[in-house]
Design an enzyme around this catalytic site. Sequence first.
Site, PDB file in Angstrom:
ATOM      1  N   GLU A 153       0.855  -1.192   0.000  1.00  0.00           N
ATOM      2  CA  GLU A 153       0.000   0.000   0.000  1.00  0.00           C
ATOM      3  C   GLU A 153       0.887   1.236   0.000  1.00  0.00           C
ATOM      4  O   GLU A 153       1.740   1.416   0.873  1.00  0.00           O
ATOM      5  CB  GLU A 153      -0.924   0.044   1.219  1.00  0.00           C
ATOM      6  CG  GLU A 153      -1.805   1.296   1.181  1.00  0.00           C
ATOM      7  CD  GLU A 153      -2.888   1.343   2.241  1.00  0.00           C
ATOM      8  OE1 GLU A 153      -2.914   0.472   3.122  1.00  0.00           O
ATOM      9  OE2 GLU A 153      -3.722   2.279   2.169  1.00  0.00           O
ATOM     10  N   GLU A 247     -12.501   2.925   2.774  1.00  0.00           N
ATOM     11  CA  GLU A 247     -11.751   3.137   4.010  1.00  0.00           C
ATOM     12  C   GLU A 247     -12.066   4.532   4.529  1.00  0.00           C
ATOM     13  O   GLU A 247     -11.918   5.519   3.803  1.00  0.00           O
ATOM     14  CB  GLU A 247     -10.253   2.999   3.740  1.00  0.00           C
ATOM     15  CG  GLU A 247      -9.429   3.024   5.004  1.00  0.00           C
ATOM     16  CD  GLU A 247      -7.954   2.757   4.730  1.00  0.00           C
ATOM     17  OE1 GLU A 247      -7.374   1.952   5.462  1.00  0.00           O
ATOM     18  OE2 GLU A 247      -7.398   3.345   3.793  1.00  0.00           O
TER      19      GLU A 247
HETATM   20 MN    MN Z   1      -5.507   2.849   2.945  1.00  0.00          MN
END
Ligand code: MN
Length: 293
Positions: A153, A247
């Site tokens: 990520e 998210e």
């Molecule tokens: Mn994230």
Amino acid sequence: MTTDNRTNPIGVHALVWAGDTSPASMALAVEKTKATGYDLLEISLHDLANLDVDATRAALRSAGLGVACSRGLAFDADVSSDDASVVERGEQLLHDSLAATEALGGTHFTGALYSALGKYDHPLTEIGRRNVVSVLRRLAQEAGGRGMTLGLEICNRYETNVINTARDALRLADDIGEDNVLIHLDTYHMNIEEDDLVRPTQEVADRLGYVHIGENHRGYLGSGHLDFTSFFHALGDIEYTGPITFESFSSAVVMRGLSNDLAIWRNLWSDGEDLARHAHGFITDQLYTSHSR
Ligand code: MN
């Protein structure tokens, strides 16, 4: 408009529902994820010690939900450190977290697997980068044997000094050299570091393995200034079929440690269910229109 031919699983981060991974919180997260129409629940492993893996797996299965797991490391357990004992603790956390992901029934283990989540006061060192590469190569080989993928990520400069852009991540993935190491884009971080939301998506192309959709302030989708229309068009253009996970964080739901690492000081929402329903509709609409020709 043509038919709805979306294939991406749509996920939601468990911190929309609960701040810990106690059995009651996980049961609630599974129930609400299903009730709001999602396909997948993303569980942060920052509270791994309190996670009842068997009960959570059973709840996910009976709800028919998929699962993905994510985490960052810590400054005293950090595979990007120069200090061998700190690296070793980080590698152990990664190993334990990969095992937990598999035990939950997941095949995606992603996040800042390469460093602590926090503001570094120096650039990544050469030794630190070599440590990241060698640890993640071993972890990827272990994951590959279990049919699992690792996600890198890409996070902003205030949360890591290892990879801040798609180009950084592609270079790191090349150096690791394992096919099951995929790139994880997050629109919240892209907004801070990338030129726009399209070019990095095209650069990553078929190495994209996971996506986080978050607003520039991590609140309600569409209430900020991110150009999601262009981003979803870019995902359609590269024919991305992997998970797309919403998210969002608010001081209304706090996980000790993670919320502080992410600097969640503001109340951007208080009703996680309303937020999640809205986000599912938003993402579904974007996918529908981005696939239309
Ligand atoms: Mn994230």
